[in-house]
Design a protein around this motif. Structure first.
Motif, PDB file in Angstrom:
ATOM      1  N   ARG A 142       0.796  -1.143  -0.107  1.00  0.00           N
ATOM      2  CA  ARG A 142       0.099   0.128   0.152  1.00  0.00           C
ATOM      3  C   ARG A 142       0.926   0.984  -0.081  1.00  0.00           C
ATOM      4  N   SER A 143       0.404   2.491  -0.411  1.00  0.00           N
ATOM      5  CA  SER A 143       1.315   3.702  -0.392  1.00  0.00           C
ATOM      6  C   SER A 143       1.695   4.109   0.859  1.00  0.00           C
ATOM      7  N   THR A 144       2.712   4.360   1.020  1.00  0.00           N
ATOM      8  CA  THR A 144       3.273   4.927   2.530  1.00  0.00           C
ATOM      9  C   THR A 144       2.413   6.002   2.976  1.00  0.00           C
ATOM     10  N   ALA A 145       1.879   6.860   2.034  1.00  0.00           N
ATOM     11  CA  ALA A 145       1.167   7.942   2.384  1.00  0.00           C
ATOM     12  C   ALA A 145      -0.244   7.510   3.200  1.00  0.00           C
ATOM     13  N   SER A 146      -0.774   6.318   2.540  1.00  0.00           N
ATOM     14  CA  SER A 146      -2.043   5.469   3.046  1.00  0.00           C
ATOM     15  C   SER A 146      -1.769   4.949   4.549  1.00  0.00           C
ATOM     16  N   VAL A 147      -0.557   4.763   4.758  1.00  0.00           N
ATOM     17  CA  VAL A 147      -0.331   4.183   6.136  1.00  0.00           C
ATOM     18  C   VAL A 147       0.199   5.181   7.169  1.00  0.00           C
ATOM     19  N   MET A 148       0.644   6.191   6.524  1.00  0.00           N
ATOM     20  CA  MET A 148       0.938   7.336   7.669  1.00  0.00           C
ATOM     21  C   MET A 148      -0.242   7.880   8.342  1.00  0.00           C
ATOM     22  N   PRO A 149      -0.051   7.805   9.783  1.00  0.00           N
ATOM     23  CA  PRO A 149      -0.899   8.498  10.699  1.00  0.00           C
ATOM     24  C   PRO A 149      -1.382   9.960  10.357  1.00  0.00           C
ATOM     25  N   SER A 150      -2.715  10.324  10.132  1.00  0.00           N
ATOM     26  CA  SER A 150      -3.250  11.552   9.625  1.00  0.00           C
ATOM     27  C   SER A 150      -2.464  12.417  10.433  1.00  0.00           C
ATOM     28  N   GLY A 151      -1.861  13.565   9.793  1.00  0.00           N
ATOM     29  CA  GLY A 151      -1.306  14.704  10.578  1.00  0.00           C
ATOM     30  C   GLY A 151      -0.002  14.524  10.827  1.00  0.00           C
ATOM     31  N   VAL A 152       0.681  13.281  11.084  1.00  0.00           N
ATOM     32  CA  VAL A 152       2.067  13.107  11.227  1.00  0.00           C
ATOM     33  C   VAL A 152       2.871  13.557   9.922  1.00  0.00           C
ATOM     34  N   LYS A 153       3.902  14.058  10.508  1.00  0.00           N
ATOM     35  CA  LYS A 153       4.717  14.724   9.175  1.00  0.00           C
ATOM     36  C   LYS A 153       5.551  13.451   8.644  1.00  0.00           C
ATOM     37  N   TRP A 154       5.435  13.280   7.339  1.00  0.00           N
ATOM     38  CA  TRP A 154       6.244  12.300   6.729  1.00  0.00           C
ATOM     39  C   TRP A 154       7.538  13.016   6.064  1.00  0.00           C
ATOM     40  N   VAL A 155       8.699  12.792   6.315  1.00  0.00           N
ATOM     41  CA  VAL A 155       9.781  13.262   5.706  1.00  0.00           C
ATOM     42  C   VAL A 155      10.230  12.373   4.704  1.00  0.00           C
ATOM     43  N   LYS A 156      10.237  12.601   3.368  1.00  0.00           N
ATOM     44  CA  LYS A 156      10.367  11.781   2.600  1.00  0.00           C
ATOM     45  C   LYS A 156      11.789  11.613   1.965  1.00  0.00           C
ATOM     46  N   SER A 157      12.730  11.190   3.113  1.00  0.00           N
ATOM     47  CA  SER A 157      14.176  10.994   2.592  1.00  0.00           C
ATOM     48  C   SER A 157      14.799  10.096   3.323  1.00  0.00           C
ATOM     49  N   LYS A 158      15.871   9.829   2.885  1.00  0.00           N
ATOM     50  CA  LYS A 158      16.716   8.618   3.605  1.00  0.00           C
ATOM     51  C   LYS A 158      17.737   9.199   4.525  1.00  0.00           C
ATOM     52  N   VAL A 159      17.679   8.502   5.740  1.00  0.00           N
ATOM     53  CA  VAL A 159      18.520   8.785   7.132  1.00  0.00           C
ATOM     54  C   VAL A 159      20.118   8.608   6.472  1.00  0.00           C
ATOM     55  N   GLU A 160      20.828   9.369   6.762  1.00  0.00           N
ATOM     56  CA  GLU A 160      22.359   9.270   6.213  1.00  0.00           C
ATOM     57  C   GLU A 160      22.993   8.874   7.662  1.00  0.00           C
ATOM     58  N   GLU A 161      22.770   9.791   8.640  1.00  0.00           N
ATOM     59  CA  GLU A 161      23.476   9.843   9.877  1.00  0.00           C
ATOM     60  C   GLU A 161      22.767  10.259  10.942  1.00  0.00           C
ATOM     61  N   ILE A 162      23.012   9.755  12.185  1.00  0.00           N
ATOM     62  CA  ILE A 162      22.394   9.921  13.434  1.00  0.00           C
ATOM     63  C   ILE A 162      23.473  10.354  14.416  1.00  0.00           C
ATOM     64  N   ASN A 163      23.298  11.766  14.763  1.00  0.00           N
ATOM     65  CA  ASN A 163      24.215  12.156  15.886  1.00  0.00           C
ATOM     66  C   ASN A 163      23.584  12.451  17.235  1.00  0.00           C
ATOM     67  N   PRO A 164      23.416  11.473  18.004  1.00  0.00           N
ATOM     68  CA  PRO A 164      22.726  11.507  19.287  1.00  0.00           C
ATOM     69  C   PRO A 164      23.440  12.543  20.432  1.00  0.00           C
ATOM     70  N   ASP A 165      24.591  12.800  20.232  1.00  0.00           N
ATOM     71  CA  ASP A 165      25.244  13.900  20.978  1.00  0.00           C
ATOM     72  C   ASP A 165      24.598  15.184  20.838  1.00  0.00           C
ATOM     73  N   ALA A 166      24.186  15.526  19.565  1.00  0.00           N
ATOM     74  CA  ALA A 166      23.816  16.688  19.098  1.00  0.00           C
ATOM     75  C   ALA A 166      22.001  16.609  18.918  1.00  0.00           C
ATOM     76  N   ASN A 167      21.635  15.419  19.246  1.00  0.00           N
ATOM     77  CA  ASN A 167      20.180  15.301  18.837  1.00  0.00           C
ATOM     78  C   ASN A 167      19.518  15.606  17.729  1.00  0.00           C
ATOM     79  N   THR A 168      20.640  15.266  16.642  1.00  0.00           N
ATOM     80  CA  THR A 168      20.108  15.419  15.329  1.00  0.00           C
ATOM     81  C   THR A 168      20.319  14.178  14.345  1.00  0.00           C
ATOM     82  N   VAL A 169      19.491  14.347  13.272  1.00  0.00           N
ATOM     83  CA  VAL A 169      19.616  13.280  12.269  1.00  0.00           C
ATOM     84  C   VAL A 169      19.844  14.144  10.804  1.00  0.00           C
ATOM     85  N   ARG A 170      20.778  13.583  10.065  1.00  0.00           N
ATOM     86  CA  ARG A 170      20.883  14.406   8.783  1.00  0.00           C
ATOM     87  C   ARG A 170      20.563  13.277   7.686  1.00  0.00           C
TER      88      ARG A 170
END
Ligand code: FAD
Ligand code: UQ1
Length: 415
Positions: A61-89
């Motif tokens: 099924r489309s990702t759009a159709s399973v995404m809970p309504s109102g939740v933001k879908w960021v349509k990209s790929k996680v490249e790096e997680i930096n938990p010391d800065a609380n950020t994701v690139r």
């Protein structure tokens, strides 16, 4: 710069289930999911797609159709997680910051670690139920089977749904019998493992079945090369390094090597091997208390399945809820500890299933008060007719946390 109170990485089974639960807990506007794929797949049905009992289209099924309504879908790929800065690139260079992070990135398939793949899939006679690109090739190979070896592999790595590599063998055997071709086939299961299945109770039943149906099981055989033009598969003997065997095939089903998500491996959230390093009771990260994990990406010492994700989603909901209410860093609580529940419906024909269910200790933890190591029609219908609904309408909406409560009810008065 984007900021969310709750950032979820991955929009697969665990990511969508948790985003639905987090929406209920803190409101949709506080939740975002990073997921690059346009489509969401119900992977467990691919076993049936490879055997021609379901269509590939029915699995997605489309990702759009399973995404809970109102939740933001960021349509990209996680490249790096930096938990010391609380950020994701992400791959488009965007930085997203978070207060809490749920990692649900699944695992990585490594077809390329087998010499001759993935290019070999351009030839007929070879398929793999583990990806949407190759699952229909399994069914093609099975339908076009004339005579010779039907070969099924199991890699030398952890895998998701460790029963799936042999389920397709049982279905292929049943199909060849139904079409009168079984006498022209030699069916071979070459597994890297030293056992047929990790839990003795179910392994005993499966050994009976392979004996009865004349299926040849070779242990400690690891697929290292496919010469698809010549229809040859090369296996190495893991107990005798350097010893290889070339097997000619009329049909080959490949279960690829698998490993940790490349967005986690080698980073600060990983354990030595590369899996997300979480507490086995609470699913909280061992070093970063505002980070949590669920599903195939974690190092939880249990079998990687959707059924495990369901049980984990209820536990993780509890862990995060406690964390938010008390503000405490340490989320341990005796009332909700994950017991390692996981389940593998072992499809043994077009109308039977052995429903394996077990916990961290490798002890059977069966939902129904009947012996589930027996092949049963009821369990087949559960797998094929009930589970998809439970998945799309229960798990993904944050309404199904596994069968635990029902098991207790069904076993009332019994011991
Ligand atoms: P997934 O559902 O795989 O989701 C991971 C998500 O992360 C994907 O959407 C992916 O696109 C996304 N992602 C990956 N990398 C990135 C990135 N860098 N950035 C952002 N997003 C990313 N389970 C059962 O319980 N019963 C069964 O009978 C069963 N049979 C199976 C049969 C087959 C053939 C297969 C393949 C699986 C089967 N499973 C079964 C296993 C089940 O499908 C998985 O265990 C379950 O989907 C795991 O959920 P997850 O959220 O951890 O990973
Ligand atoms: C389950 O909860 C689940 O997730 C929805 C699966 O994935 C498809 C399963 O295969 C199984 C067996 C369960 C467990 C559910 C019951 C009712 C035993």
């Amino acid at each position: 710069k984007q900021h969310y109170k709750m950032l979820v990485l991955g929009g697969g089974s665990g990511g969508i289930a948790m985003s639905a639960r987090m929406k209920r807990m803190m409101g949709a506007e506080n939740v975002a999911v990073v997921e690059p794929s346009e489509m969401h797949y119900y992977q467990p049905i691919w076993t049936l797609v490879g055997a021609g009992a379901k269509t590939a289209a029915s699995s997605g099924r489309s990702t759009a159709s399973v995404m809970p309504s109102g939740v933001k879908w960021v349509k990209s790929k996680v490249e790096e997680i930096n938990p010391d800065a609380n950020t994701v690139r992400t791959d488009d260079g965007t930085e997203i910051s978070y207060e809490y992070l749920i990692v649900a990135l699944g695992l990585q398939l490594h077809y390329e670690r087998i010499k001759g793949l993935p290019d070999g899939f351009e030839h007929p006679k070879i398929g793999s139920n583990y990806s949407i690109q190759t699952v229909e090739k399994t069914w093609n190979a099975l339908q076009n089977f004339k005579g010779g070896n039907a070969v099924f592999s199991f890699p030398n790595t952890p895998v998701k749904c460790a029963g799936a590599p042999q389920k397709i063998m049982y279905l292929s055997d049943a199909y060849l019998r139904k079409t009168g071709k079984r006498s022209k086939a030699k069916i071979i299961y070459n597994t890297s493992l030293p056992v047929l299945f990790g839990i003795k109770k179910y392994a005993d039943s499966l050994w009976e079945i392979v004996k009865q149906r004349d299926l040849q099981v070779n242990l400690r055989q690891n697929l290292i090369e496919v010469r698809a033009d010549k229809q040859e598969a090369v296996f190495e003997n893991l107990d005798k390094p350097g010893e290889t065997t070339v097997v000619e095939y009329e049909m080959l089903h490949v279960t690829p090597p698998m490993g940790p998500s490349l967005a986690i491996k080698g980073g600060p959230l990983a354990d030595e091997v590369g899996w997300l390093d979480v507490d086995r009771d609470t699913l909280q990260h061992k070093r970063y208390p505002n980070v949590f994990g669920i599903g195939d990406c974690t190092n939880l010492p249990t079998a990687k399945t959707g059924a495990a994700v369901a049980a984990q989603s209820a536990i993780l909901n509890r862990t995060i809820s406690l964390r938010l209410q008390t503000g405490a860093c340490n989320c341990s609580s005796s009332s909700s500890q994950y017991d390692g529940y996981t389940s593998c419906p072992l499809v043994t024909s077009y109308n039977t299933v052995i429903l394996a269910e077990f916990d961290y200790n490798g002890q059977p933890l069966e939902t129904f008060p009947i012996n589930q190591a027996k092949e049963r029609r009821l369990m087949y219908h559960m797998k094929v007719d009930l589970m998809p609904h439970l998945y799309w309408h229960g798990l993904l909406r944050g309404l199904w946390g596994g069968p635990g409560p029902y098991r207790k009810l069904l076993h009332l008065g019994m011991k």
